[in-house]
Design a protein around this motif. Structure first.
Motif, short mmCIF file in Angstrom:
data_model
loop_
_atom_site.label_atom_id
_atom_site.label_comp_id
_atom_site.label_asym_id
_atom_site.label_seq_id
_atom_site.Cartn_x
_atom_site.Cartn_y
_atom_site.Cartn_z
N TRP A 6 47.95 38.96 -2.44
CA TRP A 6 47.22 38.89 -1.18
C TRP A 6 47.36 40.21 -0.43
N VAL A 8 47.14 41.96 3.08
CA VAL A 8 47.18 41.56 4.49
C VAL A 8 47.28 42.82 5.34
N LYS A 10 48.42 44.62 8.42
CA LYS A 10 49.42 44.40 9.47
C LYS A 10 48.95 44.89 10.84
N LEU A 15 47.40 37.70 12.45
CA LEU A 15 48.32 37.36 11.37
C LEU A 15 48.77 35.91 11.42
N SER A 18 46.42 33.92 9.44
CA SER A 18 46.04 34.50 8.16
C SER A 18 46.09 33.46 7.05
N GLN A 20 45.99 34.07 3.91
CA GLN A 20 46.85 34.61 2.86
C GLN A 20 48.32 34.28 3.14
N LEU A 21 48.72 34.49 4.40
CA LEU A 21 50.11 34.19 4.74
C LEU A 21 50.38 32.69 4.71
N VAL A 133 53.92 41.79 9.37
CA VAL A 133 53.58 40.86 8.29
C VAL A 133 54.78 39.99 7.95
N VAL A 176 52.70 39.65 -1.32
CA VAL A 176 51.96 39.95 -0.10
C VAL A 176 51.93 41.46 0.07
N GLY A 178 51.31 44.37 2.24
CA GLY A 178 51.15 44.78 3.63
C GLY A 178 51.20 46.28 3.80
#
Length: 347
Positions: A6, A8, A10, A15, A18, A20-21, A133, A176, A178
């Protein structure tokens, strides 16, 4: 195993919403292992309360399970769930350096974390990362997350998501991305269970900065005496090493060039690790400049990228300049000595 990836941003202010998170947090809640960025290096996260999750961390890294792991949190209030006592020295350091690259060793409440996280010790290392993130992910999962560096054991720590992918793709549930990290070396680890705080691992916060806040701070004898057993997470075994043998050279630029010339005459491909000030001096098969000597924080931020780059360049041997043991230079030299297996030669 299929590793989710993913990206993301920052910088964005969304966030907390998000998707993805959210997916990464759900995997962590299911005791899977997910890599995520911090301001130091990428961490390999798993539920610090779960034996299963921690076992997956060790399996992915290929790391011995007798090494304690650092626990990451998003809020100081979470400490109440698993910490017994917070000494005044720890409170002062948290107030000054959290969120940030400082891990604090404290006594913990038995049974509140997996014994595999603490390696059976009565203490635990805890930090609050200074990365949007990381903090957003930790808030979403609302669990203490054990997270060593997200690399195969012994290899240079990852400062970009691509490094994690190179080492762990197919071995973990997700990564992830970031972006690049900032500090570039792991957090400073300081033991606050003693009357005088003790630095167990130098890192992004210097001894001088710590002493400005709490007064006298000591170094763990194991940092300078190889016969002593290290107490810090991640310091017990050889780490950070490139594939080719690495030698730190205590001497002049001219002496390093003599070593380079001799090794090349033997048919070896030789790399040199230097700084921008000295780049034009050397004649070698591969030269990597890691920042400026007069600004050691720039060296710290690129040291792991440098060590990985020598592998990609296919070097047979690497010579590295040494750096002053002051400020963040302590962390730089600590990592280079570990990467070199303590090999220092005269040049």
């Amino acid at each position: 195993m299929n590793t989710n990836y993913w990206v993301v941003d920052k910088i964005v202010d969304t966030l907390e919403n998000s998707p993805q998170l959210k997916q990464a947090a759900e995997l962590l809640e299911q005791n899977e292992v997910v890599a995520f960025p911090t301001e130091t290096v990428y961490g390999l996260g798993g539920n610090a309360k779960s034996d299963l999750a921690v076992e997956k961390i060790f399996a992915a890294k290929g790391r011995p399970s007798d090494n304690p792991l650092i626990v990451h949190i998003a809020r100081k209030e979470q400490l109440n769930d698993f910490v017994d006592v917070i000494p005044d020295s720890a409170k002062k350091l948290m107030a000054h350096f959290w969120p940030g690259p400082l891990t604090i060793i404290l006594s913990y409440k038995e049974g509140t974390l997996s014994s595999k996280t603490t390696a059976g010790l009565s203490t635990v290392g805890i930090r609050m990362p200074d990365h949007q993130v990381a903090l957003a992910l930790l808030e979403q999962v609302d669990l203490p997350i054990a997270a060593p560096s997200a690399n195969r054991s012994g290899k240079p720590s990852p400062t970009m998501a691509q490094h994690v992918k190179e080492d762990l793709d197919g071995r973990i549930a997700g990564i992830v991305d970031g972006g690049p990290t900032g500090v570039g070396v792991e957090s400073t680890v300081v033991d606050c269970t003693t009357e005088i705080p003790v630095i167990l691992r130098p890192g992004g916060v210097t001894k001088e900065q710590l002493e400005d806040v709490v007064g006298e701070v000591l170094y763990d004898p194991a940092l300078t005496d190889v016969k002593e057993t290290p107490k810090s997470p991640g310091m017990k075994y050889r780490h950070y090493a490139p594939d080719a043998p690495l030698y730190l050279v205590d001497g002049s630029k001219e002496g390093i060039q003599v070593l380079i010339d001799g090794s090349r005459r033997e048919g070896l491909k030789v790399g040199v690790l230097t700084t921008e000030e000295n780049q034009s001096f050397y004649d070698a098969d591969y030269i990597f400049t890691c920042g400026k000597r007069e600004h050691l924080e720039t060296v710290a931020s690129s040291i792991y990228e440098a060590l990985r780059s020598f592998d990609k360049a296919g070097m047979d041997l690497i010579y590295s300049e040494m750096f002053p043991n002051v400020g963040v230079g302590n962390a730089i030299m600590n990592r280079l000595l570990k990467a070199a297996g303590q090999k220092v030669i005269k040049g």
